[in-house]
Design an enzyme around this catalytic site. Sequence first.
Site, PDB file in Angstrom:
ATOM      1  CD  GLU A   1       7.676   5.063  12.154  1.00 34.90           C
ATOM      2  OE1 GLU A   1       7.344   3.984  12.661  1.00 34.90           O
ATOM      3  OE2 GLU A   1       8.249   5.960  12.794  1.00 34.90           O
TER       4      GLU A   1
ATOM      5  CB  CYS B   1       3.860  -1.867   8.488  1.00 34.37           C
ATOM      6  SG  CYS B   1       2.608  -0.753   9.121  1.00 34.37           S
TER       7      CYS B   1
HETATM    8  P1  NAP Z   1       9.442   1.183  -0.546  1.00 33.45           P
HETATM    9  O1  NAP Z   1       9.665   0.363  -1.748  1.00 33.45           O
HETATM   10  O2  NAP Z   1      10.570   1.285   0.401  1.00 33.45           O
HETATM   11  O3  NAP Z   1       9.020   2.644  -1.083  1.00 33.45           O
HETATM   12  C1  NAP Z   1       8.771   3.771  -0.242  1.00 33.45           C
HETATM   13  C2  NAP Z   1       9.306   5.035  -0.930  1.00 33.45           C
HETATM   14  O4  NAP Z   1      10.705   5.140  -0.738  1.00 33.45           O
HETATM   15  C3  NAP Z   1       9.107   5.087  -2.424  1.00 33.45           C
HETATM   16  O5  NAP Z   1       8.827   6.404  -2.812  1.00 33.45           O
HETATM   17  C4  NAP Z   1      10.428   4.627  -2.945  1.00 33.45           C
HETATM   18  O6  NAP Z   1      10.692   5.116  -4.229  1.00 33.45           O
HETATM   19  C5  NAP Z   1      11.403   5.226  -1.971  1.00 33.45           C
HETATM   20  N1  NAP Z   1      12.639   4.463  -1.863  1.00 33.45           N
HETATM   21  C6  NAP Z   1      12.761   3.154  -1.506  1.00 33.45           C
HETATM   22  N2  NAP Z   1      14.051   2.792  -1.463  1.00 33.45           N
HETATM   23  C7  NAP Z   1      14.764   3.900  -1.797  1.00 33.45           C
HETATM   24  C8  NAP Z   1      16.169   4.170  -1.938  1.00 33.45           C
HETATM   25  N3  NAP Z   1      17.102   3.241  -1.710  1.00 33.45           N
HETATM   26  N4  NAP Z   1      16.544   5.411  -2.315  1.00 33.45           N
HETATM   27  C9  NAP Z   1      15.625   6.370  -2.550  1.00 33.45           C
HETATM   28  N5  NAP Z   1      14.285   6.178  -2.430  1.00 33.45           N
HETATM   29  C10 NAP Z   1      13.873   4.962  -2.066  1.00 33.45           C
HETATM   30  O7  NAP Z   1       8.201   0.664   0.300  1.00 33.45           O
HETATM   31  P2  NAP Z   1       6.740   0.267  -0.230  1.00 33.45           P
HETATM   32  O8  NAP Z   1       6.877  -0.832  -1.200  1.00 33.45           O
HETATM   33  O9  NAP Z   1       6.047   1.472  -0.654  1.00 33.45           O
HETATM   34  O10 NAP Z   1       6.000  -0.274   1.080  1.00 33.45           O
HETATM   35  C11 NAP Z   1       6.089  -1.607   1.560  1.00 33.45           C
HETATM   36  C12 NAP Z   1       6.926  -1.694   2.825  1.00 33.45           C
HETATM   37  O11 NAP Z   1       6.580  -0.626   3.690  1.00 33.45           O
HETATM   38  C13 NAP Z   1       6.729  -2.943   3.657  1.00 33.45           C
HETATM   39  O12 NAP Z   1       7.984  -3.459   4.039  1.00 33.45           O
HETATM   40  C14 NAP Z   1       5.970  -2.480   4.886  1.00 33.45           C
HETATM   41  O13 NAP Z   1       6.183  -3.252   6.033  1.00 33.45           O
HETATM   42  C15 NAP Z   1       6.460  -1.093   5.018  1.00 33.45           C
HETATM   43  N6  NAP Z   1       5.524  -0.231   5.726  1.00 33.45           N
HETATM   44  C16 NAP Z   1       5.840   0.210   6.958  1.00 33.45           C
HETATM   45  C17 NAP Z   1       4.948   0.998   7.668  1.00 33.45           C
HETATM   46  C18 NAP Z   1       5.280   1.478   9.039  1.00 33.45           C
HETATM   47  O14 NAP Z   1       4.578   2.319   9.557  1.00 33.45           O
HETATM   48  N7  NAP Z   1       6.303   1.004   9.664  1.00 33.45           N
HETATM   49  C19 NAP Z   1       3.723   1.351   7.095  1.00 33.45           C
HETATM   50  C20 NAP Z   1       3.441   0.905   5.816  1.00 33.45           C
HETATM   51  C21 NAP Z   1       4.376   0.109   5.142  1.00 33.45           C
HETATM   52  P3  NAP Z   1      10.514   4.144  -5.505  1.00 33.45           P
HETATM   53  O15 NAP Z   1       9.183   3.574  -5.500  1.00 33.45           O
HETATM   54  O16 NAP Z   1      10.843   5.017  -6.641  1.00 33.45           O
HETATM   55  O17 NAP Z   1      11.397   3.019  -5.316  1.00 33.45           O
END
Ligand code: NAP
Length: 508
Positions: A232, A269
């Site tokens: 998501e 999001c």
């Molecule tokens: P994020 O930076 O993608 O982090 C989410 C998790 O995934 C973290 O544990 C992160 O680890 C890991 N991760 C990210 N990229 C990775 C990769 N290439 N390889 C391995 N692990 C990886 O997201 P966030 O900053 O927590 O949240 C913000 C984003 O989430 C926004 O874009 C928002 O729109 C979206 N969001 C979407 C929803 C939905 O339901 N669609 C809900 C809430 C938020 P690390 O921290 O160690 O990097």
Amino acid sequence: MTYTDATIPEIDQAMHQAAQDFYYYKNLSPAVRRQFMHAIASGLEANIEDLVATAMEETHLGYDRLKGEVARTCWQLRSYADAAFAGRHLDIRIDTALPDRKPAPRPDIRKMMVPLGPVVVFGSSNFPFAYSTAGGDTACALAAGCPVIVKAHPAHAETSEKVAKIISEAASANGLPKGVFAHIHGADFDIGGALVSHPLVKAVGFTGSTSGGKALFDLAAQRKEPIPVFSEMGSTNPVFLLPGKLKTSAKEVAKWYSGSITLSVGQFCTNPGLLLGVASAELTEFATELSKLMAQLPSAPMLHPGIAKAYAQKREAALSQKGVETLAVGVLPVNSDGSAAPVGGSGVAAEGIPTLAKTSGANFLANPLLHQEVFGPYSLLIECADLGEVKEVAAHLEGQLTSTLIATEADMLDHADLVALVQEHCGRIIFNGVPTGVEVVASMQHGGPYPATTDSRFTSVGEDGIRRFVRPVAFQNYPNALLPEALKNENAGGYWRLVNGEWSNKAI
Ligand code: NAP
């Protein structure tokens, strides 16, 4: 407190434990599984003040918001547990044998959903409870009968650790083996990669950025045994301002949107990142009022330095594009002595500055950078030359979690082709409201065409999210005594089943 990243042997051990205990958990009585999930919710409630205090320190989110989020998390756990107990995700179909059918007899066939196996969950930073360790993905997987391995989000590692302890305590209080739940720390992407690549994992639930979700999806597709990754991800949640409604309600709608764009420093999001309308006196009135309101709103600390940095960079990149005009900037952050704090540019603003920008429909269509999510209290007003251009923009938008129509019923009928187009691109359509605020109910759809998610057929909010972690199995000519309880003639659980084409919760 700092936590060390899990090692590869530790991950391997957690996976083997989960795979081994999967069979126990899968075959556990639905009543005990429900009791376990209710116990997690009770544990969260019993520790709510400590959990909220820890999360406040780690995320900068406020007390009321976090307390509400814990309540939502408990509701998710209990309602998904109850839905699974009622067997609504089992999708039972039974076609009894027709031995006298000509030209050939029909066998007895009975189908139901069964759990997939160990599920890895990646929580997001912006929902430290509801979309994290004991959040929606974990609740859905546990309700389905799958062991869960959570990768803690490093931005709220201590909150995650405390929640994990509550889950483990609830598991042991209900006599469940250790492998039903594991909690892994990992600030390095390699840890996430190792989890998704592990051969014993059967599915992944991810909530976070588009880049992260896609990277993990690609990794899973390259495995020897590819597995589903339910990511998501981001969304710009376009809002279509139709002329009839704007004529009567421009100021009122502007008020709704100043609140929605800046709620929780825009870190949702479902944040409305694009506002579209036709150049007119009403659209100018809307823009003027929204600018006035947003200019009065304060900047506020964002979740963590990484998100603040990304916001500062993406905001500046968008504002510096040709044909983009800054309409409103909120109250800039100040240092504790009252002097102006550095923002944006090469410096990194730890605070999110409310920002409204404007561009033309033609400029938006010509510049893909403007289509990207700017995660924070930012929105771009797209002023189109006419409704034809609004439709052209709508046709060029990527998949979205939500789209909103600010409209009268007459607007909807007059512009039915636009309304139909909007539906093609999103999972939820809102009529005269704001996209922020996602109800946790069975009818909710939180998901949409890529890049909003990697599988638009499913939702991550509401009990239907359980369906992501099950698969169908049909039993042909099985002896009644050996069938799973839910498929037996007796139907002791009183499940609703499609029996020979008719819904029934009775015995056969
Ligand atoms: P994020 O930076 O993608 O982090 C989410 C998790 O995934 C973290 O544990 C992160 O680890 C890991 N991760 C990210 N990229 C990775 C990769 N290439 N390889 C391995 N692990 C990886 O997201 P966030 O900053 O927590 O949240 C913000 C984003 O989430 C926004 O874009 C928002 O729109 C979206 N969001 C979407 C929803 C939905 O339901 N669609 C809900 C809430 C938020 P690390 O921290 O160690 O990097």
